[in-house]
Scaffold this active site. Structure first.
Site, PDB file in Angstrom:
ATOM      1  CB  SER A 149      53.035 -12.408  71.076  1.00 60.01           C
ATOM      2  OG  SER A 149      53.212 -12.820  69.769  1.00 60.01           O
ATOM      3  CG  HIS A 162      52.064  -5.286  64.727  1.00 62.26           C
ATOM      4  ND1 HIS A 162      51.757  -6.305  63.851  1.00 62.26           N
ATOM      5  CD2 HIS A 162      52.183  -5.859  65.936  1.00 62.26           C
ATOM      6  CE1 HIS A 162      51.688  -7.435  64.534  1.00 62.26           C
ATOM      7  NE2 HIS A 162      51.951  -7.198  65.795  1.00 62.26           N
ATOM      8  N   PRO A 177      49.411   6.040  69.947  1.00 61.76           N
ATOM      9  CG  PRO A 177      50.601   7.339  71.450  1.00 61.76           C
ATOM     10  CD  PRO A 177      49.329   6.561  71.299  1.00 61.76           C
ATOM     11  CE1 TYR A 229      48.156  -4.872  64.948  1.00 61.31           C
ATOM     12  CE2 TYR A 229      47.932  -6.068  62.893  1.00 61.31           C
ATOM     13  CZ  TYR A 229      48.219  -6.053  64.240  1.00 61.31           C
ATOM     14  OH  TYR A 229      48.577  -7.207  64.875  1.00 61.31           O
TER      15      TYR A 229
END
Ligand code: COA
Length: 589
Positions: free
Chosen positions: A517, A309, A105, A99
């Site tokens: 998800s 995240h 962005p 990540y």
């Protein structure tokens, strides 16, 4: 992570987080968890080919098979990389590193949830999946943490682990940041009445509306923000202010008004308020997107959250939110101490011409991104997870097969589909990919609109195949993290990247036109996120007992996609699947 936006919680209390949260029980639990396995090389190679079958052409597949044969031959590079990985097997694949290497962005990578204020307990009960205990680490990474931009790569700092953990949150109103201590001098948390007093003081000392939106810098591409960050913190006052935000338990964003919308679009509009704030003219500068957790309260009472995240997946965030929703529903028993509270401290920023230029550039880029995102939050109200369950089917697999059908009907082809699978059965496990486009789902969706085909058997096979892939993924035997690990290992050993990873089929496999998800919550809500490829969709859902909340996103600049159309196609597909089941005697299922 969008929810029936009707969830507008009255702003009240916060039970602050205890500083020392790593209990002995927690450590014992964590130590008892298995570490992530490294699947056998041959197994991954075979499963990779099977996963490619529904999404690549025959000649592409043939080429990939040749590359795989070469990759896994005795004494080849695959064996060497596999053996290096096995040596490191006690360490987990560091998904947070992955990540942190993203340069896009953060704004659309982030997720949303309606709601208001945060709580965490220091000894959370252990969670279980299928009777197996789960890694609880992510819960302890969410508070007092922040992503820090870097020139090469970002990092995440977690101040709750420091010897003097933070006791403040940051509040932002009209683009102005404040430090708000949420503990009394005797160590007790502020009561809801005390918090209201403090929030009112913040609002009345930040009425000015023409302030520079420093927070919008955090919406930039990460490499631009990395440079602008160094520039920003050259000034000592700025550096101190930034550190106070980074260290804070979380950020509370008290937003300015958003445009009025019809009842029909209220959910979608609330979702984008949480996800990106609506642009530089609205609330995008009323954020610090690097902050792991931001609670957002709109002028009209709309509330939710945005999270970064890198430190955690959606489920721990949603569990936290469920806890807060439940907590805020109970009457507060504590009486406010009669002691005067210190004035919340305003954080100052010196805006040099160079910083001003960076802010202007960030505003411009952010507005492009905001204009491009199409977000549809819908409630599928015909039935919820009880219907598939009553037909002895996994609700998640049922929804994923409906998504495959919806996509196929729109494009007459299957696409690489990502669904997150939790690896929390393992210590520090994050996620792997459930590849929802399978041979079985392809056979079913191709047959569905053909009146001459026996569809129900194909449907059962598709649902079963999805559940099998899920079981494989949550037990650490899926392919994507393994393949990524092999590729990263090659880079680490300064080897040239194996041909397998330069293969167009590998590119197709990672071009997720459906990025999906499930984030289940007790609260009637849904998370949302943007598509991960330009011509793709982001789909998040929360299956409730008798309805399903969906958030579907796409980019306006892509002429081939439409969030509204996919949302409608999913609704039609779900209804058609139910009809198919109802037409079939249960004994046949
Ligand atoms: N017959 C009857 N009931 C069934 C069934 C069957 N064949 N299969 C499943 N069910 C039931 C389950 O027992 C469960 O019951 P509950 O509602 O009482 O708990 C329910 O249906 C849901 O099961 P299912 O739909 O199969 O999903 P799941 O809960 O196993 O979740 C994943 C599947 C993939 C979503 C989950 O394993 C996971 O990995 N979640 C994490 C995803 C994530 O991290 N997302 C965020 C990324 S930011």
């Amino acid at each position: 992570m969008a929810k029936p936006c009707g969830l507008m919680k009255p702003c009240h209390l916060v039970k602050p987080v205890s500083a020392t949260r790593v209990s002995g029980r927690y450590l014992t639990h964590q130590k008892g968890l298995p570490s992530l396995p490294i699947p056998p090389l041959q197994q991954t190679c075979e499963r990779y080919i099977t996963a490619l079958e529904p999404i690549v052409e025959v000649d592409e597949l043939k080429h990939t098979k040749e590359l795989l044969d070469d990759f896994q031959k005795a004494g080849g590079v695959g064996e060497r990389l596999q053996s290096s990985l096995e040596k490191r097997a006690s360490k987990s694949f560091q998904l947070s590193d992955e990540y942190c290497e993203h340069i896009e962005p953060l704004v659309l990578q982030n997720q949303l949830k309606y709601f208001f204020t945060s709580v965490c307990s220091e000894t959370l009960p252990i969670e279980y999946l299928g009777g197996k205990p789960l890694c609880m680490n992510q819960y302890y990474e969410v508070l007092s943490s922040c992503r820090i931009p870097g020139l090469q790569k970002d990092s995440v700092v977690n101040h709750s682990k420091s010897s003097r953990p933070p006791k403040h949150i940051t509040v932002v109103h009209n683009f102005q940041f404040f430090v708000l201590d949420v503990y009394n001098s005797d160590g007790t948390p502020l009561t809801s009445d005390q918090l209201c007093v403090q929030l009112e003081r913040i609002c009345s000392s930040s009425e000015q509306t023409n302030m520079e939106p420093v927070g919008i810098l955090t919406t930039q591409h990460r490499d631009s923000w990395g440079k602008a960050y160094l520039n920003l913190i050259k000034d000592k006052i700025n550096k101190k202010s930034v550190l106070a935000i980074q260290r804070s338990i979380f950020t509370l964003c008290l937003d300015g008004a958003m445009p009025r919308v019809s009842d029909e679009t209220r959910r979608s509009s609330a979702a984008v308020q949480m996800l990106h704030g609506g642009g530089s003219q609205l609330n995008s500068g009323n954020r610090w997107f690097d902050k792991t957790l931001q609670f957002i309260v709109g002028e009209d009472g709309t509330c939710g959250a945005n999270y970064e995240h890198a430190p955690a997946e959606g489920p721990p965030i949603v569990a936290l939110i469920d806890h807060v929703v439940e907590y805020t529903g109970k009457p507060e028993m504590t009486r406010s101490p009669m002691v005067p509270l210190p004035m919340p401290q305003k954080l100052h920023f010196n805006i040099t011409p160079e910083i001003k230029k960076d802010i202007e550039e960030a505003k411009h880029n952010m507005n492009i991104l905001v204009d491009d995102l199409d977000m549809r939050v819908t409630v599928f109200g015909h039935f919820g997870k009880e219907v598939p369950k009553s037909h002895k089917m996994s609700p998640d697999a049922f929804i994923q097969v409906a998504l495959q059908l919806a996509y196929y009907r729109m494009y007459q082809r299957c696409c690489a589909t990502y669904e997150s699978a939790s690896l929390r059965m393992f210590r520090l496990g994050r996620t792997d990919t459930i590849r929802s486009a399978s041979n079985a789902s392809a056979a079913f969706v191709k047959a569905f609109d053909d009146p001459n085909k026996q569809k129900v058997d194909l449907m059962v096979k598709a649902v079963t195949a999805h559940r099998s892939y899920t079981n494989m993924a949550i037990s650490g035997q899926a392919i994507d993290r393994h393949l990524l690990g092999l590729k990263l290992q090659a880079l680490e050993e300064n080897l040239s990247v194996p041909e397998l990873f330069k293969d167009p089929a590998y590119g197709k496999a990672l071009h997720y036109q459906l990025s999906t998800s499930q984030v289940p919550a007790k609260a009637d809500c849904v998370m949302c996120f943007g598509p991960v490829v330009q011509n793709g969709y982001g789909v998040c859902y929360n299956p409730m007992k008798d309805h399903i909340n969906f958030a579907v996103s796409s980019f306006n600049t892509c002429k081939e996609t439409s969030a509204a159309q996919l949302a409608q196609a999913v609704e039609d597909a779900l209804l058609d699947l139910r009809t198919l089941l109802e037409q079939t005697p249960r004994a046949k299922l």
